[in-house]
Scaffold this motif. Structure first.
Motif, mmCIF file in Angstrom:
data_model
loop_
_atom_site.group_PDB
_atom_site.id
_atom_site.type_symbol
_atom_site.label_atom_id
_atom_site.label_comp_id
_atom_site.label_asym_id
_atom_site.label_seq_id
_atom_site.Cartn_x
_atom_site.Cartn_y
_atom_site.Cartn_z
ATOM 1 N N UNK A 130 0.841 -1.202 0.000
ATOM 2 C CA UNK A 130 0.000 0.000 0.000
ATOM 3 C C UNK A 130 0.880 1.257 0.000
ATOM 4 N N UNK A 131 1.682 1.379 -1.039
ATOM 5 C CA UNK A 131 2.697 2.435 -1.087
ATOM 6 C C UNK A 131 2.105 3.837 -1.161
ATOM 7 N N UNK A 132 0.857 3.968 -1.573
ATOM 8 C CA UNK A 132 0.238 5.298 -1.580
ATOM 9 C C UNK A 132 0.123 5.861 -0.168
ATOM 10 N N UNK A 133 0.130 4.977 0.823
ATOM 11 C CA UNK A 133 0.049 5.465 2.203
ATOM 12 C C UNK A 133 1.262 6.303 2.565
ATOM 13 N N UNK A 134 2.447 5.830 2.177
ATOM 14 C CA UNK A 134 3.650 6.596 2.527
ATOM 15 C C UNK A 134 3.767 7.836 1.648
ATOM 16 N N UNK A 135 3.232 7.781 0.439
ATOM 17 C CA UNK A 135 3.203 8.990 -0.388
ATOM 18 C C UNK A 135 2.291 10.035 0.256
ATOM 19 N N UNK A 136 1.142 9.592 0.765
ATOM 20 C CA UNK A 136 0.243 10.517 1.443
ATOM 21 C C UNK A 136 0.864 11.058 2.725
ATOM 22 N N UNK A 137 1.671 10.213 3.399
ATOM 23 C CA UNK A 137 2.367 10.691 4.589
ATOM 24 C C UNK A 137 3.286 11.853 4.241
ATOM 25 N N UNK A 138 3.984 11.725 3.127
ATOM 26 C CA UNK A 138 4.878 12.816 2.736
ATOM 27 C C UNK A 138 4.084 14.075 2.374
ATOM 28 N N UNK A 139 2.949 13.889 1.704
ATOM 29 C CA UNK A 139 2.099 15.052 1.397
ATOM 30 C C UNK A 139 1.649 15.734 2.685
ATOM 31 N N UNK A 140 1.240 14.919 3.665
ATOM 32 C CA UNK A 140 0.801 15.480 4.948
ATOM 33 C C UNK A 140 1.960 16.180 5.652
ATOM 34 N N UNK B 282 -7.567 15.692 10.830
ATOM 35 C CA UNK B 282 -8.435 14.995 9.878
ATOM 36 C C UNK B 282 -8.326 15.582 8.478
ATOM 37 N N UNK B 283 -7.971 16.852 8.376
ATOM 38 C CA UNK B 283 -7.874 17.512 7.075
ATOM 39 C C UNK B 283 -6.577 17.191 6.345
ATOM 40 N N UNK B 284 -5.614 16.565 7.026
ATOM 41 C CA UNK B 284 -4.336 16.247 6.404
ATOM 42 C C UNK B 284 -4.472 15.078 5.429
ATOM 43 N N UNK B 285 -3.700 15.062 4.345
ATOM 44 C CA UNK B 285 -3.761 13.953 3.388
ATOM 45 C C UNK B 285 -3.497 12.606 4.052
ATOM 46 N N UNK B 286 -4.372 11.633 3.779
ATOM 47 C CA UNK B 286 -4.160 10.278 4.268
ATOM 48 C C UNK B 286 -4.599 10.012 5.687
ATOM 49 N N UNK B 287 -5.073 11.025 6.407
ATOM 50 C CA UNK B 287 -5.538 10.815 7.782
ATOM 51 C C UNK B 287 -7.056 10.726 7.805
ATOM 52 N N UNK B 288 -7.573 9.523 8.054
ATOM 53 C CA UNK B 288 -9.000 9.339 8.205
ATOM 54 C C UNK B 288 -9.396 9.500 9.659
ATOM 55 N N UNK B 289 -10.625 9.162 9.968
ATOM 56 C CA UNK B 289 -11.135 9.333 11.337
ATOM 57 C C UNK B 289 -10.326 8.513 12.340
#
Length: 359
Positions: A80-90, A110-117
């Motif tokens: 699930x490599x998009x997770x770490x990409x979203x971490x970098x965006x956040x 919650x508004x940060x990329x990749x952070x759900x509830x």
């Protein structure tokens, strides 16, 4: 009824909580990294990944500046490599908008990329003591059993309702401990697949599923659709001590990672040799390899493979292929675990296999 779980659950957690590296220091960054890694990966498997990641990228600033290949290599084996990409965006948002410090605010998290509830709830409660729920699969299982609910826990409406119930009972002075306790009991006591340890569960005295003898029936989940099967032929192209790899497209499955070149279908030796020659290479020897399978969320690769020795030519790097020293692939190029079975023929390990061997 759920109010009755608070005291016994926290008492149990105080005695039985596992010692984990991200619990030693509950800074928001460490909590966040661990929570993203723990999604669909076992705790024991995550430990070495977490420690290596934190050592290489110790804070938000470092994560925001990491080159993509380094970032993906640190994530290799977690999927699930998009997770770490979203971490970098956040991380970049946190640096640009919050000066590199996590906002101690649930809605901003919650508004940060990749952070759900769930992740926002975990970070806000564990790192900042904010009484917000962190409801994951473990919590859904525990609550379904305690309340003997047959509702489908994969429905967002059911999860939202459970989050609302948890929010009502979170103790303001121990929000993080309470959320971790619920997750922990689901992870090591109220476990799935008929293995629940009800005899040692501190919530058994009020668990409706236990009283009714229906623990193994819960939680209810809608049957997932069948995965698509794709046949692939994987090629290990070697020239001396170098192996041919190529970077996958920037979008789609395993986007931006490096791979052993593959062809659609299960091809014969003759078909493979014809393709390699069409690429402009001169095969010297070909060795059939054993079959392998890798399961993604919606697709399965059923693979066959060939190891092919090539004669050196003036231009080896063509057809998108990059020939690099075998050991460099292990150290510097992020190659997904889908190719682990064939990496063995190169005497290298990928992802979690590295840590099993103490590398």
């Amino acid at each position: 009824m759920l109010e009755q779980i608070v005291t016994p659950l926290l008492s149990w957690y105080d005695k039985h909580a596992r010692v984990l590296p991200w619990r030693e220091d509950t800074a928001a960054y460490r909590v966040w990294v661990s929570e993203i890694m723990l999604q669909q990966t076992r705790v024991e498997a995550v430990k070495p990944f977490f420690e290596r990641f934190i050592k290489a990228l110790p804070d938000v600033q470092a994560l925001s500046e990491a080159p993509e290949d380094e970032l993906l290599k640190l994530w290799e084996g977690l999927g699930y490599y998009n997770r770490v990409r979203n971490m970098q965006k956040a991380a970049r948002v946190i640096v640009s908008e919050y000066g590199g410090d996590f906002p101690a605010d649930y809605e901003k998290l919650l508004s940060l990329p990749g952070l759900g509830h769930y992740t926002a709830g975990a970070v806000s409660s564990i790192a900042f003591g904010i009484p917000m729920p962190a409801v994951d699969g473990n919590v859904l299982r525990v609550l379904s059993r305690v309340t003997a609910s047959y509702e489908d826990v994969l429905k967002q409406s059911v999860k939202t309702a459970m989050e609302a119930e948890v929010k009502k009972i979170i103790p303001a002075d121990r929000a993080g401990d309470f959320n971790q306790a619920l997750i922990e009991i689901g992870a090591i006591v109220c476990v799935p697949n008929g293995k629940a340890k009800c005899e040692i569960c501190p919530l058994a005295f009020l668990c409706e599923a236990y009283k009714k003898g229906i623990v193994d029936e819960l939680p209810k989940k809608k049957v997932k659709r069948e995965r698509r099967i794709e046949d692939r032929t994987i090629l290990i192209l070697k020239e001396g001590d170098r192996v041919g790899i190529r970077k996958r497209p920037s979008k789609g499955l395993l986007a931006g990672l490096y791979e052993l070149p593959g062809l659609e279908g299960h091809l014969s030796e003759e078909e493979v040799l014809a393709q390699v020659k069409a690429w402009g290479y001169a095969p010297l020897r070909i060795l059939p390899l054993t079959g392998a399978k890798h399961i993604f969320s919606h697709v399965e690769w059923h693979m066959t493979g060939y190891a092919i020795s090539l004669e050196e030519t003036e231009n080896m790097d063509q057809e998108g292929l990059l020939f690099v020293d075998v050991k460099e692939t292990e150290e510097h190029y992020p190659i997904p675990a889908a190719f682990a079975a064939y990496a063995e023929y190169l005497n290298i390990s990928l992802g979690q296999e590295k840590y099993k061997e103490g590398k």
